[in-house]
Motif scaffolding. Structure first.
Motif, PDB file in Angstrom:
ATOM      1  N   SER A 222      32.618 -32.156   4.193  1.00 23.26           N
ATOM      2  CA  SER A 222      31.860 -33.149   4.953  1.00 23.26           C
ATOM      3  C   SER A 222      32.251 -34.560   4.552  1.00 23.26           C
ATOM      4  O   SER A 222      32.463 -35.437   5.404  1.00 23.26           O
ATOM      5  N   LEU A 223      32.343 -34.810   3.239  1.00 21.78           N
ATOM      6  CA  LEU A 223      32.702 -36.138   2.760  1.00 21.78           C
ATOM      7  C   LEU A 223      34.105 -36.519   3.215  1.00 21.78           C
ATOM      8  O   LEU A 223      34.339 -37.644   3.680  1.00 21.78           O
TER       9      LEU A 223
ATOM     10  N   GLY B 216      28.501 -39.197   2.519  1.00 19.90           N
ATOM     11  CA  GLY B 216      28.260 -37.826   2.119  1.00 19.90           C
ATOM     12  C   GLY B 216      27.353 -37.039   3.030  1.00 19.90           C
ATOM     13  O   GLY B 216      27.085 -35.858   2.769  1.00 19.90           O
ATOM     14  N   SER B 217      26.864 -37.630   4.097  1.00 17.16           N
ATOM     15  CA  SER B 217      25.930 -36.938   4.994  1.00 17.16           C
ATOM     16  C   SER B 217      26.599 -35.776   5.719  1.00 17.16           C
ATOM     17  O   SER B 217      27.659 -35.934   6.338  1.00 17.16           O
ATOM     18  N   ALA B 218      25.966 -34.620   5.655  1.00 15.21           N
ATOM     19  CA  ALA B 218      26.515 -33.444   6.341  1.00 15.21           C
ATOM     20  C   ALA B 218      26.476 -33.608   7.855  1.00 15.21           C
ATOM     21  O   ALA B 218      27.258 -32.975   8.562  1.00 15.21           O
TER      22      ALA B 218
ATOM     23  N   LEU C 242      25.982 -35.888  -4.453  1.00  9.16           N
ATOM     24  CA  LEU C 242      26.304 -34.681  -3.695  1.00  9.16           C
ATOM     25  C   LEU C 242      26.454 -33.482  -4.626  1.00  9.16           C
ATOM     26  O   LEU C 242      26.902 -33.629  -5.763  1.00  9.16           O
TER      27      LEU C 242
ATOM     28  N   ALA D   1      30.413 -29.611   0.658  1.00  9.76           N
ATOM     29  CA  ALA D   1      30.128 -31.048   0.546  1.00  9.76           C
ATOM     30  C   ALA D   1      31.422 -31.850   0.548  1.00  9.76           C
ATOM     31  O   ALA D   1      31.482 -32.936   1.137  1.00  9.76           O
TER      32      ALA D   1
ATOM     33  N   ALA E  83      28.254 -40.398  -1.841  1.00 10.20           N
ATOM     34  CA  ALA E  83      26.805 -40.162  -1.888  1.00 10.20           C
ATOM     35  C   ALA E  83      26.276 -40.123  -0.460  1.00 10.20           C
ATOM     36  O   ALA E  83      27.012 -40.361   0.504  1.00 10.20           O
ATOM     37  N   TRP E  84      24.989 -39.826  -0.341  1.00 13.96           N
ATOM     38  CA  TRP E  84      24.369 -39.823   0.981  1.00 13.96           C
ATOM     39  C   TRP E  84      23.027 -40.531   0.915  1.00 13.96           C
ATOM     40  O   TRP E  84      22.395 -40.604  -0.137  1.00 13.96           O
TER      41      TRP E  84
ATOM     42  N   SER F 298      26.484 -43.891   4.258  1.00 13.64           N
ATOM     43  CA  SER F 298      26.198 -42.500   3.922  1.00 13.64           C
ATOM     44  C   SER F 298      27.374 -41.562   4.192  1.00 13.64           C
ATOM     45  O   SER F 298      27.265 -40.596   4.941  1.00 13.64           O
TER      46      SER F 298
END
Length: 286
Positions: free
Chosen positions: A127-128, A73-75, A118, A124, A103-104, A71
Motif C-alpha cells: 500500500s505504501l 501509509g493509508s490502505a 505502520l 502495508a 505513516a498514516w 497519509s
C-alpha cells in the motif's frame, strides 16, 4: 542540496516569518515548511497572505516542503484533492526537497491529528509503495520518506530498516532519516539505536532530521524506564547528536533540518542549534 552544498536548516513556523522577511533575524542555510500550513484552499486558488510571505522569502532562501497530512501509509489510497493541493504548492515554490512519512493519518471517516506507524508487513509495504509511486508521478520528482517514531511494538514480518529498504528499492524514493525518531523508537521498544541506524538504507538518505523529545516517567512505577515522546519541544538530546554524527559518517554531507514545533525558543537559540549541525556536516566534508 547534496554534497558540498549540504548545510543545516530550520523548520519554519509562522512566528518566524516577520523577522526573516524584515531582515532582523539571522537566516539559516534553508528552511523547511509543513505543506498543510501554506497550501492554497484548492488547486489554482489565489495565494493567502501567509503563502505570499513565503513566496517572497523563497526568492532568496531555499525552501523544502514537508508533508504531514497526505497519509502515504493509508490502505485506502491517497486523497486526490490533498495531493493536487500539494502539487500546486510545489509548483509555486519550486522546493529543493519534498518529503512525507511512512505513516498514516486518514481513514474513510476522516483525518487523525497524529502520524501513526505502520505494521511492517508485506501488505502495508504494498500500500505504501503504491501511494508513494502515485505521489511521485503527480509531483514528477522523487519523494523523501521519513521513518516515524514508535511507542508500542507492532506485529510485523520485518523490522523497520528492512521495510524501508524494500520501499526504496520498489519505488525509487529517497529516505528522510530522522535520527531523533530512531532514538525514541529504539528506547521505547528496547532496541539498539546504533544497530537500528546502521541497518537503514543509508545510501538513499537525502535529508536528516534532528529534534528534541520529552522524557515521561511511568507515574505508577518510577523505577520503570521512562517513555520518550517525539514532541519537537525540547533541545536536541546528546544521544541524538551522537546518532547524527554516526549517520553523517555513513552518508557523507547531506542537508540536516532542525525541527521545533512546540515551546518555541528565541530564534537565536534555534540558530545556535543549527550551527552545531553545520559543524557536524563540516566534519564529514571531503
Amino acid at each position: 542540496m547534496a554534497g558540498t552544498n549540504a548545510i543545516a536548516g530550520i523548520g519554519l513556523r509562522p512566528p518566524h516569518l516577520p523577522g526573516l522577511l524584515s531582515g532582523t533575524a539571522v537566516r539559516p542555510g534553508w528552511v523547511e515548511i509543513h505543506a498543510e500550513t501554506f497550501m492554497p484552499a484548492h488547486p489554482g486558488a489565489g495565494s493567502h497572505p501567509r503563502l505570499r510571505d513565503l513566496e517572497r522569502l523563497r526568492a532568496d532562501l531555499p525552501v523544502s516542503i514537508h508533508g504531514v497530512g497526505l497519509s502515504p501509509g493509508s490502505a485506502g489510497g491517497i486523497d486526490a484533492d490533498h495531493l493536487a493541493r500539494l502539487v500546486d504548492l510545489a509548483r509555486r515554490l519550486d522546493p529543493v526537497l519534498i518529503s512525507e512519512h511512512a505513516a498514516w493519518c486518514r481513514t474513510p471517516a476522516g483525518w487523525i491529528d497524529d502520524l501513526l506507524p505502520l505494521p511492517m508487513t508485506a501488505g502495508a509495504l504494498r500500500s505504501l509503495a503504491d501511494n508513494v509511486c502515485r505521489i511521485q508521478d503527480a509531483l514528477k520528482r522523487p519523494l523523501l520518506i521519513e521513518n516515524p517514531s514508535t511507542y508500542l511494538p507492532l506485529a510485523g514480518e520485518m523490522d523497520e530498516p528492512a521495510f524501508l529498504t524494500a520501499l526504496v528499492r520498489q519505488t525509487g524514493c529517497g529516505l528522510l532519516l530522522d535520527v531523533n525518531n530512531i532514538a525514541v523508537s529504539a528506547h521505547n521498544l528496547g532496541g539498539d539505536a546504533h544497530a537500528w541506524l546502521a541497518a537503514m538504507p543509508l545510501a538513499a538518505v537525502g535529508e536528516i532530521h534532528i529534534a528534541g523529545h520529552a522524557v515521561e516517567p511511568d507515574p505508577e512505577d518510577p523505577a520503570a524506564p521512562a517513555l520518550l515522546i517525539d514532541d519537537h519541544g525540547h533541545p536536541v538530546a546528546d544521544p541524538v547528536w551522537d546518532l547524527l554524527d554516526r549517520a553523517l559518517a555513513a552518508t557523507g554531507p547531506v542537508p540536516v533540518l532542525l525541527e521545533r514545533d512546540t515551546d518555541l525558543p528565541p530564534w537565536a537559540v534555534l540558530i545556535a542549534e543549527a550551527a552545531r549541525a553545520d559543524l557536524a556536516i563540516d566534519r564529514v566534508r571531503p
